[in-house]
Design an enzyme around this catalytic site. Structure first.
Site, PDB file in Angstrom:
ATOM      1  N   GLU A  48       0.847  -1.188   0.000  1.00 62.77           N
ATOM      2  CA  GLU A  48       0.000   0.000   0.000  1.00 62.77           C
ATOM      3  C   GLU A  48       0.885   1.241   0.000  1.00 62.77           C
ATOM      4  OE1 GLU A  48      -2.403   2.911  -0.149  1.00 62.77           O
ATOM      5  OE2 GLU A  48      -3.212   0.881  -0.369  1.00 62.77           O
ATOM      6  N   ARG A 217     -19.747  14.173  -2.707  1.00 64.20           N
ATOM      7  CA  ARG A 217     -20.048  13.233  -1.630  1.00 64.20           C
ATOM      8  C   ARG A 217     -19.839  13.913  -0.286  1.00 64.20           C
ATOM      9  NH1 ARG A 217     -17.660   9.767  -5.556  1.00 64.20           N
ATOM     10  NH2 ARG A 217     -18.853   7.865  -5.892  1.00 64.20           N
ATOM     11  N   ASP A 335     -10.764  -1.806  -9.811  1.00 61.36           N
ATOM     12  CA  ASP A 335     -10.797  -0.601 -10.629  1.00 61.36           C
ATOM     13  C   ASP A 335      -9.628  -0.507 -11.600  1.00 61.36           C
ATOM     14  OD1 ASP A 335     -13.127   0.227  -9.489  1.00 61.36           O
ATOM     15  OD2 ASP A 335     -12.262   1.851  -8.289  1.00 61.36           O
TER      16      ASP A 335
END
Length: 461
Positions: A48, A217, A335
């Site tokens: 990550e 959002r 994705d």
């Protein structure tokens, strides 16, 4: 699905040969892949690039094709502790200007009865946290601050080919080092560095195309709206609200035991915004209010509570279907290979399907190339079909007022009374069957021999 395979039978399957696996990206897709591969016996490292996996995002849906897989991963019970199950007839479809209700969708218990798994909504960070904890608990190594910056490539000028080796160049704390594994699974998002390198090696153009739309959002905490009767009425009920209007729509529902109200507003982008393909920072409340001038009072009420920091503004993109997801022992997922517009709520669910398919493929064969080809064969056409459905659904949801809009609304009313098809694909029975009833994990196991032959033939074409 073959009746000999219940949920426990899936969770008990093991890889025919354990491999060392690097998963790139610790989002929902990457963590799910890491968890599923580790639970079936592989050695897994998840890279990550962020320094810390922290809470990000807002609400997402967990449809039955996702919850079925989460159950088999052994995490659904924990997920549901943090999720909200919308009540019976609780997805309300409404008009933008006068708040007219066109219909409501039966969700409980109809969804679980029909599809064998529940539908819920959850904060993206809660789902990610459950998957992260499960991945760590089962033995995945989570390496934060590890950014993949390149893949080892070998140039073969005689054959004019570029091969990708099993090594990644990783930057961590300013230093670069090479890391290798038997299999590399890249779930590093729509701006995937692995996909870009794969495109170069395979000789195709890799570009995200701006969709000409963007999303705002924001989350409204109970404390912030407790004195607003209209907003509190929405927060207190387990209802989903969908408002359709010219050039946009709005989706809203409660999260975290009705302590947060999740609001997503999607609209056409202005010309200067249409060229953006990356996440931007914040949109001001005043600018959002201006864009929704003329919408019904409850929408203005919700926008009035946008925090002073603004709302997250996200440009929407289209990802053209890729020629391939697989190059040697490297495969794309989530994705990185099938980024979807959010209009049928299938982005995270399809990443979970990737994870389930990959894990089962390696329990059917110990040949890496065959397992990855099988994964692509099962997943690629299906996800591209759902991608296309999401894109076309955006047009349906965003029709300007006029004859086509009136026909759409009449069809929605009729469909909600059991007559005809629903032009809103998320609510259409046939489309739901395809999205929610297909069981990719069972398909991988039960039809392995025939699918493997088809995958091999397809590769040779």
């Amino acid at each position: 699905m073959d009746e000999t395979y219940n949920d426990s039978a899936f969770s008990e399957r093991r890889a025919l040969r354990p491999y060392s696996i690097i998963v790139v990206g610790a989002g929902i897709g990457g963590l799910a892949i890491g968890l599923s591969m580790r639970k079936t016996g592989h050695d897994v490292r998840i890279l990550e690039k962020r320094h810390e996996i922290t809470e990000v995002g807002a609400g997402i849906q967990i449809p039955p094709n996702a919850s079925r897989i989460l159950r088999r991963f052994g995490v659904l019970d924990e997920v549901m502790k943090h999720a909200t199950v919308l009540e019976r007839n609780s997805l309300r479809v409404r008009r933008w200007k006068d708040d007219e209700e066109l219909g409501s969708v039966p969700l409980v218990p109809d969804i679980e009865d029909n599809f064998g798994a529940p539908l819920a909504v959850i904060h993206r960070a809660d789902l990610q946290r459950v998957l992260l904890n499960a991945a760590i608990e089962c033995g995945c190594k989570i390496l934060e601050d590890h950014e993949v910056v390149d893949i080892d490539r070998k140039f073969l000028p005689v054959k004019k080919l570029i091969t990708l080796n099993r090594r990644l160049l990783v930057r961590s704390r300013g230093a670069k080092t090479w890391m290798s594994a038997d299999v590399i699974l890249a779930a590093d998002g729509m701006n995937s560095i692995v996909r870009r390198r794969m495109a170069i090696a395979s000789g195709y153009d890799d570009q995200l195309m701006p969709a000409g739309e963007l999303a705002y959002r924001f989350l409204l905490p109970r404390e912030a709206i407790k004195h607003d009767e209209a907003a509190m009425a929405l927060l207190s009920k387990n209802h989903g609200m969908r408002y359709m209007g010219p050039g946009g729509h709005i989706m809203a529902y409660p999260l975290r035991n009705n302590t947060l109200y999740n609001v997503v507003l999607i609209r056409q982008a202005e010309s200067k915004q249409m060229q953006k393909t990356t996440w931007t920072t914040r949109a001001r409340k005043e600018d959002i209010m201006k864009q929704y001038r003329g919408w019904c009072p409850i929408i203005h009420t919700l926008i009035s509570h946008v925090p002073s920091s603004g709302a997250l503004e996200t440009p929407m993109n289209n990802m053209p279907p890729l020629p391939t997801w697989v190059k040697g022992c490297i495969a794309l997922a989530g994705d990185a290979c099938h980024y979807m517009l959010p209009y049928v709520a299938q982005g995270a669910a399809n990443a979970l399907e990737d994870a389930g398919t990959l894990a089962m493929a390696f329990t059917c064969t110990d040949r890496i190339e065959l397992a990855l080809d099988l994964y692509q064969f099962i997943r690629k056409h299906r996800s591209e079909w759902i991608q296309a459905s999401a894109t076309s659904n955006g047009h349906i949801l965003h029709l300007p007022d006029g004859e086509e809009q009136r026909r759409r609304d009449d069809s929605i009313r009729a469909a909600h009374t059991g007559s005809g098809t629903n032009p809103d694909k998320w609510n259409d029975k046939k489309t739901r069957e395809f999205m929610w009833h297909v069981d990719v994990m069972a398909e991988t196991i039960n039809e392995f021999e025939s699918l493997a032959r088809e995958a091999s033939l397809n590769k040779k074409r």
